[in-house]
Design an enzyme around this catalytic site. Structure first.
Site, PDB file in Angstrom:
ATOM      1  N   GLU A   1     -10.265   8.914  11.738  1.00 24.30           N
ATOM      2  CA  GLU A   1     -11.799   8.742  11.505  1.00 24.30           C
ATOM      3  C   GLU A   1     -12.666   8.229  12.700  1.00 24.30           C
ATOM      4  OE1 GLU A   1     -13.911   8.308   8.554  1.00 24.30           O
ATOM      5  OE2 GLU A   1     -12.442   9.844   7.916  1.00 24.30           O
TER       6      GLU A   1
ATOM      7  N   TYR B   1     -16.297   2.116   7.772  1.00 23.44           N
ATOM      8  CA  TYR B   1     -14.826   1.908   7.883  1.00 23.44           C
ATOM      9  C   TYR B   1     -14.419   2.321   9.447  1.00 23.44           C
ATOM     10  CZ  TYR B   1     -10.046   3.639   7.864  1.00 23.44           C
ATOM     11  OH  TYR B   1      -8.703   3.727   8.029  1.00 23.44           O
TER      12      TYR B   1
ATOM     13  N   GLN C   1      -8.914  -2.496   4.328  1.00 25.52           N
ATOM     14  CA  GLN C   1      -9.834  -1.769   3.396  1.00 25.52           C
ATOM     15  C   GLN C   1      -9.884  -0.471   3.873  1.00 25.52           C
ATOM     16  OE1 GLN C   1     -11.677   0.072   1.270  1.00 25.52           O
ATOM     17  NE2 GLN C   1     -13.382  -0.142   2.680  1.00 25.52           N
ATOM     18  N   SER C   2      -9.314   0.445   3.422  1.00 23.61           N
ATOM     19  CA  SER C   2      -8.670   1.792   3.809  1.00 23.61           C
ATOM     20  C   SER C   2      -9.353   2.901   3.310  1.00 23.61           C
ATOM     21  CB  SER C   2      -7.193   1.779   4.003  1.00 23.61           C
ATOM     22  OG  SER C   2      -6.839   2.326   2.687  1.00 23.61           O
TER      23      SER C   2
ATOM     24  N   GLY D   1       0.817  -1.017  -0.102  1.00 23.58           N
ATOM     25  CA  GLY D   1       0.004  -0.070   0.044  1.00 23.58           C
ATOM     26  C   GLY D   1       0.797   1.238  -0.018  1.00 23.58           C
ATOM     27  N   GLN D   2       0.289   2.558   0.629  1.00 22.28           N
ATOM     28  CA  GLN D   2       1.053   3.354   0.621  1.00 22.28           C
ATOM     29  C   GLN D   2       2.163   3.407   1.974  1.00 22.28           C
ATOM     30  OE1 GLN D   2       0.054   8.109   0.941  1.00 22.28           O
ATOM     31  NE2 GLN D   2      -0.334   7.289   2.998  1.00 22.28           N
TER      32      GLN D   2
ATOM     33  N   ARG E   1       0.286   7.625  -2.672  1.00 24.15           N
ATOM     34  CA  ARG E   1      -0.991   7.511  -2.130  1.00 24.15           C
ATOM     35  C   ARG E   1      -1.916   6.851  -3.271  1.00 24.15           C
ATOM     36  NH1 ARG E   1      -4.344   7.078   2.219  1.00 24.15           N
ATOM     37  NH2 ARG E   1      -5.073   9.131   2.905  1.00 24.15           N
TER      38      ARG E   1
ATOM     39  N   THR F   1      -7.036   5.253  13.479  1.00 23.11           N
ATOM     40  CA  THR F   1      -7.281   6.403  12.420  1.00 23.11           C
ATOM     41  C   THR F   1      -8.121   7.386  13.249  1.00 23.11           C
ATOM     42  OG1 THR F   1      -8.471   6.801  10.469  1.00 23.11           O
ATOM     43  CG2 THR F   1      -9.168   4.829  11.679  1.00 23.11           C
TER      44      THR F   1
ATOM     45  N   LYS G   1     -12.593   0.055  12.548  1.00 26.32           N
ATOM     46  CA  LYS G   1     -11.534   0.471  12.859  1.00 26.32           C
ATOM     47  C   LYS G   1     -11.378   0.627  14.467  1.00 26.32           C
ATOM     48  CE  LYS G   1      -8.229   0.831   9.821  1.00 26.32           C
ATOM     49  NZ  LYS G   1      -6.830   0.274   9.790  1.00 26.32           N
TER      50      LYS G   1
HETATM   51  P1  NAP Z   1      -3.413   1.212   1.578  1.00 27.76           P
HETATM   52  O1  NAP Z   1      -2.759   2.161   0.667  1.00 27.76           O
HETATM   53  O2  NAP Z   1      -4.968   1.359   1.332  1.00 27.76           O
HETATM   54  O3  NAP Z   1      -2.922   0.159   1.696  1.00 27.76           O
HETATM   55  C1  NAP Z   1      -3.680  -0.907   2.330  1.00 27.76           C
HETATM   56  C2  NAP Z   1      -3.018  -2.298   2.308  1.00 27.76           C
HETATM   57  O4  NAP Z   1      -3.934  -3.197   2.970  1.00 27.76           O
HETATM   58  C3  NAP Z   1      -2.864  -2.609   0.708  1.00 27.76           C
HETATM   59  O5  NAP Z   1      -1.533  -3.126   0.342  1.00 27.76           O
HETATM   60  C4  NAP Z   1      -3.626  -4.233   0.524  1.00 27.76           C
HETATM   61  O6  NAP Z   1      -3.107  -5.027  -0.178  1.00 27.76           O
HETATM   62  C5  NAP Z   1      -3.717  -4.589   1.896  1.00 27.76           C
HETATM   63  N1  NAP Z   1      -5.071  -5.356   2.327  1.00 27.76           N
HETATM   64  C6  NAP Z   1      -6.245  -5.168   2.051  1.00 27.76           C
HETATM   65  N2  NAP Z   1      -6.835  -6.335   2.502  1.00 27.76           N
HETATM   66  C7  NAP Z   1      -6.197  -7.023   2.895  1.00 27.76           C
HETATM   67  C8  NAP Z   1      -6.103  -8.437   3.421  1.00 27.76           C
HETATM   68  N3  NAP Z   1      -7.523  -9.074   3.643  1.00 27.76           N
HETATM   69  N4  NAP Z   1      -5.208  -9.164   3.560  1.00 27.76           N
HETATM   70  C9  NAP Z   1      -4.044  -8.631   3.478  1.00 27.76           C
HETATM   71  N5  NAP Z   1      -3.717  -7.444   3.057  1.00 27.76           N
HETATM   72  C10 NAP Z   1      -4.902  -6.635   2.723  1.00 27.76           C
HETATM   73  O7  NAP Z   1      -3.596   2.262   3.199  1.00 27.76           O
HETATM   74  P2  NAP Z   1      -2.430   3.048   3.635  1.00 27.76           P
HETATM   75  O8  NAP Z   1      -2.924   4.569   3.550  1.00 27.76           O
HETATM   76  O9  NAP Z   1      -0.955   2.540   3.472  1.00 27.76           O
HETATM   77  O10 NAP Z   1      -2.828   3.065   5.081  1.00 27.76           O
HETATM   78  C11 NAP Z   1      -2.305   1.838   5.976  1.00 27.76           C
HETATM   79  C12 NAP Z   1      -3.148   1.528   7.354  1.00 27.76           C
HETATM   80  O11 NAP Z   1      -3.178   2.850   8.132  1.00 27.76           O
HETATM   81  C13 NAP Z   1      -4.346   1.239   6.938  1.00 27.76           C
HETATM   82  O12 NAP Z   1      -4.691   0.247   7.900  1.00 27.76           O
HETATM   83  C14 NAP Z   1      -5.344   2.485   6.833  1.00 27.76           C
HETATM   84  O13 NAP Z   1      -6.474   2.312   7.175  1.00 27.76           O
HETATM   85  C15 NAP Z   1      -4.532   3.117   8.127  1.00 27.76           C
HETATM   86  N6  NAP Z   1      -4.611   4.800   8.149  1.00 27.76           N
HETATM   87  C16 NAP Z   1      -4.203   5.322   6.893  1.00 27.76           C
HETATM   88  C17 NAP Z   1      -4.064   6.657   7.158  1.00 27.76           C
HETATM   89  C18 NAP Z   1      -3.702   7.543   5.892  1.00 27.76           C
HETATM   90  O14 NAP Z   1      -4.011   8.984   5.975  1.00 27.76           O
HETATM   91  N7  NAP Z   1      -3.334   6.931   4.883  1.00 27.76           N
HETATM   92  C19 NAP Z   1      -4.675   7.388   8.330  1.00 27.76           C
HETATM   93  C20 NAP Z   1      -4.872   6.653   9.475  1.00 27.76           C
HETATM   94  C21 NAP Z   1      -4.940   5.192   9.266  1.00 27.76           C
HETATM   95  P3  NAP Z   1      -3.483  -5.150  -1.631  1.00 27.76           P
HETATM   96  O15 NAP Z   1      -2.352  -4.166  -2.258  1.00 27.76           O
HETATM   97  O16 NAP Z   1      -3.220  -6.495  -1.976  1.00 27.76           O
HETATM   98  O17 NAP Z   1      -4.863  -4.352  -2.159  1.00 27.76           O
HETATM   99  O1  G4F Z   2      -9.063  11.425   0.855  1.00 24.64           O
HETATM  100  P1  G4F Z   2      -9.981  11.048   1.415  1.00 24.64           P
HETATM  101  O2  G4F Z   2     -10.901   9.969   0.762  1.00 24.64           O
HETATM  102  O3  G4F Z   2      -9.736  10.457   2.849  1.00 24.64           O
HETATM  103  P2  G4F Z   2     -10.525  10.102   4.381  1.00 24.64           P
HETATM  104  O4  G4F Z   2     -11.901   9.788   4.251  1.00 24.64           O
HETATM  105  O5  G4F Z   2     -10.285  11.305   5.232  1.00 24.64           O
HETATM  106  O6  G4F Z   2      -9.614   8.706   4.789  1.00 24.64           O
HETATM  107  C1  G4F Z   2      -8.273   8.750   4.742  1.00 24.64           C
HETATM  108  O7  G4F Z   2      -7.744   9.229   6.080  1.00 24.64           O
HETATM  109  C2  G4F Z   2      -8.427   8.367   7.243  1.00 24.64           C
HETATM  110  C3  G4F Z   2      -7.581   9.136   8.417  1.00 24.64           C
HETATM  111  O8  G4F Z   2      -8.552  10.213   8.953  1.00 24.64           O
HETATM  112  C4  G4F Z   2      -7.836   7.000   7.064  1.00 24.64           C
HETATM  113  F1  G4F Z   2      -8.168   6.318   8.157  1.00 24.64           F
HETATM  114  C5  G4F Z   2      -8.248   6.381   5.898  1.00 24.64           C
HETATM  115  O9  G4F Z   2      -7.745   5.223   5.756  1.00 24.64           O
HETATM  116  C6  G4F Z   2      -8.032   7.146   4.595  1.00 24.64           C
HETATM  117  O10 G4F Z   2      -6.499   7.063   4.392  1.00 24.64           O
HETATM  118  O11 G4F Z   2     -11.364  12.069   1.611  1.00 24.64           O
HETATM  119  C7  G4F Z   2     -10.910  13.166   2.454  1.00 24.64           C
HETATM  120  C8  G4F Z   2     -12.093  14.209   2.371  1.00 24.64           C
HETATM  121  C9  G4F Z   2     -13.429  13.621   2.687  1.00 24.64           C
HETATM  122  O12 G4F Z   2     -14.229  14.521   3.439  1.00 24.64           O
HETATM  123  C10 G4F Z   2     -14.186  13.341   1.413  1.00 24.64           C
HETATM  124  O13 G4F Z   2     -15.527  13.346   1.519  1.00 24.64           O
HETATM  125  O14 G4F Z   2     -12.259  14.698   1.082  1.00 24.64           O
HETATM  126  C11 G4F Z   2     -13.632  14.702   0.748  1.00 24.64           C
HETATM  127  N1  G4F Z   2     -13.621  14.515  -0.685  1.00 24.64           N
HETATM  128  C12 G4F Z   2     -14.528  15.481  -1.452  1.00 24.64           C
HETATM  129  N2  G4F Z   2     -14.225  15.046  -2.862  1.00 24.64           N
HETATM  130  C13 G4F Z   2     -13.347  13.540  -1.545  1.00 24.64           C
HETATM  131  C14 G4F Z   2     -13.809  13.909  -2.944  1.00 24.64           C
HETATM  132  N3  G4F Z   2     -12.586  12.393  -1.275  1.00 24.64           N
HETATM  133  C15 G4F Z   2     -12.510  11.535  -2.119  1.00 24.64           C
HETATM  134  N4  G4F Z   2     -11.821  10.380  -1.893  1.00 24.64           N
HETATM  135  N5  G4F Z   2     -12.787  11.809  -3.477  1.00 24.64           N
HETATM  136  C16 G4F Z   2     -13.668  12.705  -4.018  1.00 24.64           C
HETATM  137  O15 G4F Z   2     -14.029  13.186  -4.899  1.00 24.64           O
END
Ligand code: NAP
Ligand code: G4F
Length: 324
Positions: free
Chosen positions: A127, A150, A83-84, A11-12, A185, A125, A154
């Site tokens: 969230e 989601y 499933q993020s 992932g990221q 991302r 998160t 979490k």
């Molecule tokens: P991401 O890019 O969506 O990566 C998630 C990874 O999880 C992907 O590589 C995916 O694999 C894997 N995965 C999904 N379902 C799985 C399963 N059943 N078994 C094994 N692997 C599975 O997410 P990220 O942005 O790196 O975030 C990392 C973690 O931090 C996530 O848990 C997310 O919810 C949490 N988080 C993210 C943010 C953020 O802003 N980025 C903030 C707070 C918390 P595939 O590549 O095979 O699909």
């Molecule tokens: O980029 P988003 O989809 O991120 P969101 O929903 O904040 O979730 C991300 O951050 C969480 C941490 O707070 C993680 F836990 C989660 O796994 C993920 O990484 O949306 C950001 C905001 C939302 O309010 C959304 O409604 O942007 C708004 N938005 C407006 N237009 C949109 C769009 N989001 C997406 N994805 N696509 C749009 O067209």
């Protein structure tokens, strides 16, 4: 040499964390699902795809997790797999729950049974707070009020992680991370959707960006900074939970403006189409984290500021598209 298992390594965050730990001489195992054609592009982007030992497994398959933990007995597990994507969690609520909630329970049970000395990090998160805040900010004391399947999945993971610590003494931590972004991302998230769209418009490869709203506010940091916090959380004497954030908040509108302005486009609003298909059934209006505890206890602070983050992502998308 310390060993680590990273779930979500494709992932990221997984690639940034893997790179960080490889530089600290860890042996890195990466859990990947079975694919006909797995996608290593994010690891390739950071130049580390061939430095990781891959193990097949799935968070929804308890027996695969048990076998993996039993076989490698890692010093540390970082559970980043999920499933993020919040937007998909309404339509795929069962799958989201199976991966994000039950998957964590399975991993913790495997650790308890086969490797109780393993330390466990759960990717929690912001969230989970929903629209709850204390004076407009969220910290470790702010009540949770999740507003999506989601976030609810979490929250279970957050509490089961705490519960294994309290029940069995497992070294379990939650990093409650606010949004963090990077050039790798996923393109469904709003930041990357915007930077990819801006780069396409700038290069004459696209003409519109379709968004759900411009008003949501997020506390956006850089993923490369946030993986350092994950590591520091796991190096403490005793397990604990930490908020990781920048303390700054910006709207989707601010993000668009910064990205378009960076490529010299001032009249950017004409390229935006508001499309109801990207609106959510329940929205989080504003997130702004207070990570004083991380600063005081871990000595962690974010380095990359909002403008720098936007520009880094736009530059990366411009370069990618030009290379194609
Ligand atoms: P991401 O890019 O969506 O990566 C998630 C990874 O999880 C992907 O590589 C995916 O694999 C894997 N995965 C999904 N379902 C799985 C399963 N059943 N078994 C094994 N692997 C599975 O997410 P990220 O942005 O790196 O975030 C990392 C973690 O931090 C996530 O848990 C997310 O919810 C949490 N988080 C993210 C943010 C953020 O802003 N980025 C903030 C707070 C918390 P595939 O590549 O095979 O699909
Ligand atoms: O980029 P988003 O989809 O991120 P969101 O929903 O904040 O979730 C991300 O951050 C969480 C941490 O707070 C993680 F836990 C989660 O796994 C993920 O990484 O949306 C950001 C905001 C939302 O309010 C959304 O409604 O942007 C708004 N938005 C407006 N237009 C949109 C769009 N989001 C997406 N994805 N696509 C749009 O067209």
């Amino acid at each position: 040499m310390k060993t680590v298992l990273i779930t979500g390594v494709l992932g990221q965050d997984g690639p940034y964390l893997a790179k960080f730990l490889l530089e600290k001489d860890y042996k890195v195992y990466g859990l990947i699902r079975r694919y006909t054609n797995p996608n290593f592009s994010n690891l390739d982007y950071l130049g580390i795809a061939d430095k990781i030992e891959y193990i097949q497994g799935d968070l929804t398959d308890e027996s695969s997790l048990m076998n993996i933990i039993k076989t490698i007995r890692p010093d540390e597990v970082y559970n980043l797999a999920a499933q993020s994507f919040v937007g998909s969690s309404w339509n795929q609520s069962k799958l989201t729950t199976e991966i994000n909630s039950l998957g964590v329970l399975y991993l913790l049970n495997a650790i308890k049974l086969f490797s109780p000395i393993t330390k466990f990090y759960q990717a929690s998160t912001s969230e989970m707070f929903g629209n709850s805040s204390i004076d407009g900010l969220q910290n470790e004391e702010t009540p949770f009020h999740p507003r999506s399947p989601y976030a609810i999945s979490k929250l279970y993971a957050y509490w089961i992680t705490n519960n294994f610590k309290e029940s069995y003494g497992t070294f379990c931590c939650n990093g409650i991370l606010f949004n963090h972004e990077s050039p790798i991302r996923g393109k469904e998230f709003v930041t990357r959707k915007i930077t990819d769209g801006v780069a396409r418009i700038k290069l004459g490869l696209g003409d519109k960006i379709r968004l759900g709203n411009l008003d949501s506010q997020r506390d956006w940091g850089f993923a490369g900074d946030y993986v350092e916090a994950m590591y520091l959380i796991m190096q403490q004497e005793s397990p604990d939970n930490f908020i990781i954030s920048t303390g700054e908040t910006h709207s989707v509108r601010d993000f668009c403006e910064a990205a378009f302005n960076y490529v010299g486009i001032k009249d950017w609003e004409k390229y935006i189409v508001l499309d109801p298909q990207f609106k959510r059934p329940a929205e989080l209006f504003a997130l702004k984290g207070k990570s004083d505890k991380a600063k005081n206890v871990l000595g962690w602070e974010p380095k990359v500021k909002f403008k720098e983050l936007v520009e880094m992502m736009v530059d990366a998308d411009l370069a990618r598209l030009k290379n194609k």
